[in-house]
Design a protein around this motif. Sequence first.
Motif, PDB file in Angstrom:
ATOM      1  N   ASP A   1      -2.096  -2.007  -7.253  1.00  0.00           N
ATOM      2  CA  ASP A   1      -1.231  -1.179  -8.078  1.00  0.00           C
ATOM      3  C   ASP A   1       0.225  -1.578  -7.769  1.00  0.00           C
ATOM      4  O   ASP A   1       0.581  -1.748  -6.594  1.00  0.00           O
ATOM      5  CB  ASP A   1      -1.475   0.286  -7.671  1.00  0.00           C
ATOM      6  CG  ASP A   1      -1.431   1.213  -8.852  1.00  0.00           C
ATOM      7  OD1 ASP A   1      -0.910   0.806  -9.892  1.00  0.00           O
ATOM      8  OD2 ASP A   1      -1.917   2.348  -8.713  1.00  0.00           O
TER       9      ASP A   1
ATOM     10  N   GLU B   1       3.067  -0.065  -7.720  1.00  0.00           N
ATOM     11  CA  GLU B   1       3.836   0.834  -6.856  1.00  0.00           C
ATOM     12  C   GLU B   1       3.419   0.682  -5.393  1.00  0.00           C
ATOM     13  O   GLU B   1       4.251   0.616  -4.495  1.00  0.00           O
ATOM     14  CB  GLU B   1       3.638   2.290  -7.286  1.00  0.00           C
ATOM     15  CG  GLU B   1       4.186   2.629  -8.661  1.00  0.00           C
ATOM     16  CD  GLU B   1       3.288   2.171  -9.798  1.00  0.00           C
ATOM     17  OE1 GLU B   1       2.210   1.600  -9.519  1.00  0.00           O
ATOM     18  OE2 GLU B   1       3.658   2.369 -10.972  1.00  0.00           O
TER      19      GLU B   1
ATOM     20  N   GLU C   1      -1.783   8.062  -8.371  1.00  0.00           N
ATOM     21  CA  GLU C   1      -1.093   7.145  -7.460  1.00  0.00           C
ATOM     22  C   GLU C   1      -0.494   7.866  -6.258  1.00  0.00           C
ATOM     23  O   GLU C   1      -0.405   7.317  -5.170  1.00  0.00           O
ATOM     24  CB  GLU C   1       0.002   6.381  -8.217  1.00  0.00           C
ATOM     25  CG  GLU C   1      -0.585   5.350  -9.167  1.00  0.00           C
ATOM     26  CD  GLU C   1       0.476   4.569  -9.920  1.00  0.00           C
ATOM     27  OE1 GLU C   1       1.676   4.899  -9.803  1.00  0.00           O
ATOM     28  OE2 GLU C   1       0.097   3.624 -10.641  1.00  0.00           O
TER      29      GLU C   1
HETATM   30 MG    MG Z   1       0.776   1.756 -11.064  1.00  0.00          MG
END
Ligand code: MG
Length: 395
Positions: A156, A158, A227
């Motif tokens: 991901d 982030e 997330e």
């Molecule tokens: Mg993401």
Amino acid sequence: MGREITVMSIRRVSILGATGSVGAAAAILVANAPERFEAVAIAGGRDAEALAKTARLVNAKFVAIADTNQYATLKQLLAGTAAEVAAGDDAVVEAAKRPADVIVSAIVGAAGLAPTLAACDQGTVVALANKESLVCAGEVALARARTAGATLMPVDSEHSAIFQCFEVDRAHAVERITLTASGGPFRTLSLAEMAHVRLEDALKHPNWDMGAKITIDSATMMNKGLELIEAARLFPVPEDQIDVLVHPQSIIHSMVSYRDGSVLAQLGAPDMQTPIAVALAWPDRMETPTDRLDLAALGQLTFEAPDPVRFPALRLAREALSAGGDRPAVLNAANEVAVAAFLARRIGYLDIAGIVEDTLNMLATAPADTLERVQAADSAARTAATAAIERLEAA
Ligand code: MG
């Protein structure tokens, strides 16, 4: 999170979810760097044609498709190659078990759970794009990875950013981590306007080109909620020290703040190739053809606080994280069912978060310390969410 790795001349890579957007991008990077990588196994859901194409591209030795009805087609499409072909959920888990140095876990949804755990058992690197493994079965996945000595590398964008900025040996010096969020296509809409958004509008993401499910999650900001839970599992930071910051340009992918006032951020063009390349090549860096960042051309980066009223999914995710147990699994399963109903035009856009909240309220909190318990929570949540949707349709 361990950071030990054996550096080898050629890294053996497997890709689970090879026909999805992350899996396909990983396959291209692997195919374009034969001096670094060789493909071991790839697995896909039901698109035999796309899977066969990827299998030929990376020259995979083992190719698994979850849908057993697609076995004959896949076998025929791969005739003349040396690839071993198999079908069914067990075959996907088998793909995860084939010895590899890096296993890219990119199957969307709860279907990725069992293969990801099997990948963890190898004790090598699991490049994790399947959020659900950490969100729903965080306790189980982390325990399995720890026992086997596996390194979980977030894919991901982030979490890849945080991974790159987080000095893991100085976790005590970290004050906060900040996840950035694009805010999605409805960032500036009022709640009244949101009630009328159409499926077509929700499927248009301003910055990232992704699959339909994650694009809707990005519009509702449930993606950021998931997330947030993922970050709390991956990094040794208390959950109340994890912030979400809306940053519409998606250039700063996330940040780590230290006690001395320093903030380390990772920047890049919004292109999944970069975080995938970080995971594949780490601790080395590999070439990607992604657009280079031109900050002068961009001119400005802007930021705003997320609005918990217009984006209730964020609040629901934070509550699920602090309640713990099976709450994150219930949140995720209810959201999957609700998003599928929205994609099928059965419910409205604002109903997605409503169904998730109703489902959380309908089911009592239970522990989620074994895979069986996680699966029980997942299926109870699916049943409850489906019933809630039917009630809504009947009303
Ligand atoms: Mg993401």
